[in-house]
Design an enzyme around this catalytic site. Structure first.
Site, short mmCIF file in Angstrom:
data_model
loop_
_atom_site.label_atom_id
_atom_site.label_comp_id
_atom_site.label_asym_id
_atom_site.label_seq_id
_atom_site.Cartn_x
_atom_site.Cartn_y
_atom_site.Cartn_z
N ASP A 67 12.44 -7.91 3.16
CA ASP A 67 11.94 -7.61 1.80
C ASP A 67 12.66 -6.39 1.25
O ASP A 67 13.36 -5.68 1.99
CB ASP A 67 10.42 -7.41 1.82
CG ASP A 67 9.93 -6.39 2.84
OD1 ASP A 67 10.77 -5.75 3.52
OD2 ASP A 67 8.71 -6.21 2.96
N ASN A 133 -3.69 -3.71 4.75
CA ASN A 133 -4.43 -4.77 4.05
C ASN A 133 -4.03 -6.16 4.56
O ASN A 133 -4.41 -7.16 3.95
CB ASN A 133 -4.21 -4.67 2.53
CG ASN A 133 -2.75 -4.94 2.13
OD1 ASN A 133 -1.90 -5.16 2.98
ND2 ASN A 133 -2.48 -4.92 0.84
N HIS A 135 -0.94 -7.35 4.76
CA HIS A 135 0.29 -7.93 4.18
C HIS A 135 1.38 -8.07 5.24
O HIS A 135 1.43 -7.33 6.21
CB HIS A 135 0.76 -7.18 2.94
CG HIS A 135 1.39 -5.84 3.19
ND1 HIS A 135 1.21 -4.77 2.35
CD2 HIS A 135 2.22 -5.39 4.17
CE1 HIS A 135 1.91 -3.74 2.80
NE2 HIS A 135 2.52 -4.09 3.90
N GLU A 140 1.23 -9.96 -0.30
CA GLU A 140 -0.05 -9.26 -0.39
C GLU A 140 -1.21 -10.26 -0.29
O GLU A 140 -1.00 -11.48 -0.37
CB GLU A 140 -0.12 -8.51 -1.72
CG GLU A 140 0.99 -7.47 -1.92
CD GLU A 140 0.78 -6.19 -1.11
OE1 GLU A 140 -0.03 -6.20 -0.16
OE2 GLU A 140 1.43 -5.18 -1.44
C1 F6R Z 1 8.55 -3.67 5.50
C2 F6R Z 1 7.45 -4.61 5.56
C3 F6R Z 1 6.01 -4.17 5.47
C4 F6R Z 1 5.67 -3.18 6.57
C5 F6R Z 1 4.22 -2.79 6.52
C6 F6R Z 1 3.88 -1.78 7.58
O1 F6R Z 1 9.78 -4.36 5.54
O2 F6R Z 1 7.68 -5.76 5.68
O3 F6R Z 1 5.19 -5.29 5.58
O4 F6R Z 1 5.97 -3.77 7.79
O5 F6R Z 1 3.90 -2.27 5.26
O6 F6R Z 1 4.59 -0.61 7.32
P1 F6R Z 1 4.67 0.52 8.43
O7 F6R Z 1 5.42 -0.06 9.58
O8 F6R Z 1 5.43 1.65 7.79
O9 F6R Z 1 3.28 0.87 8.79
#
Ligand code: F6R
Length: 237
Positions: A67, A133, A135, A140
């Site tokens: 992403d 959340n 995601h 989301e």
């Molecule tokens: C980033 C991504 C997001 C993160 C998620 C957790 O490429 O895909 O889904 O994996 O927001 O973020 P961290 O690892 O920083 O807690």
């Protein structure tokens, strides 16, 4: 989805890195979907060490970025492509042309179509982080299980959480992400979660229903999916 609980933070990172290394050793032309965020950083450090030690190589592999944030300058260190380069790609022997990033500077729909084409029939292995959340990527709550790569609005809590990646106050409110359907085409999927801050969502993923309200659960019936957690993230199980 198989639950894998691996000791403390170090043991967890080593387990995930060794899993990726084993895949690369068995299939050098591995097509990997890789996330950014902070969760995979210690895994990437171990992969760099393994390449430097001559244990493994990315020379024949391909990497497809999961992403990307929209409306962020190309050289911003908080961008997903910049983070992945800094923590992994600049330090391993992946061919530059084998990194499929998301160029959001032009036609977004064209960028999404190009990304779907890069994924093709599916990645061999997808590493994924999970948000508090639920995601996955930027899918989301409310995401459809068959969603493809597309532009999405970020949940307010995701925008707020992105402050950990950026050194300025202007935070992204949208992005482009592989869809859950895109990710589900992967031969194998590893959802990664570490730390006490992920304990509540890990419990919802493991013990709650499969629901678009918690997008990570939409991977639960993938035939080769694992949720790999450290002891802190497993604390509420
Ligand atoms: C980033 C991504 C997001 C993160 C998620 C957790 O490429 O895909 O889904 O994996 O927001 O973020 P961290 O690892 O920083 O807690």
């Amino acid at each position: 989805m198989r639950l894998v609980r691996v000791g403390g933070a170090d043991a967890w990172a080593q387990w995930v890195a060794e899993h990726v290394i084993a895949h690369l050793q068995q299939q050098p032309a591995l097509k990997l979907c890789l996330p950014t965020g902070l969760t995979p950083v210690p895994v990437y450090a171990r992969l760099v060490q393994a390449v430097r030690a001559g244990r493994v190589s990315f020379a024949q592999a391909a990497v497809v970025l999961l992403d990307e944030f929209g409306g962020v300058a190309p050289a911003d260190p908080g961008r997903c492509d910049q983070m992945l380069r800094r923590f992994l790609l600049d330090q391993v022997d992946l061919r530059p042309s084998a990194f499929h990033r998301l160029d959001l500077s032009g036609d977004i729909d064209a960028a999404c179509r190009a990304h779907e084409a890069a994924v093709g029939e599916g990645c061999d292995l997808a590493l994924l982080g999970v948000g508090t959340n639920g995601h996955i990527g930027m899918n989301e709550p409310g995401t459809a299980a068959d969603s493809l790569t597309r532009r999405v609005d970020l949940a307010p809590e995701t925008t707020a959480a992105s402050a950990r990646y950026f050194s300025h106050d202007e935070l992204p409110t949208w992005g482009v992400t592989m869809g859950i359907g895109t990710i589900r085409r992967s031969r194998e999927v590893l959802v990664l979660a570490t730390g006490a801050g992920k304990a509540a969502i890990v419990r919802r993923i493991v013990e709650g229903p499969i629901t678009p309200d918690v997008p990570a659960t939409l991977l639960a019936d993938h035939p080769a999916s694992m949720l790999v957690v450290d002891e802190d993230a497993a604390a509420q199980l």
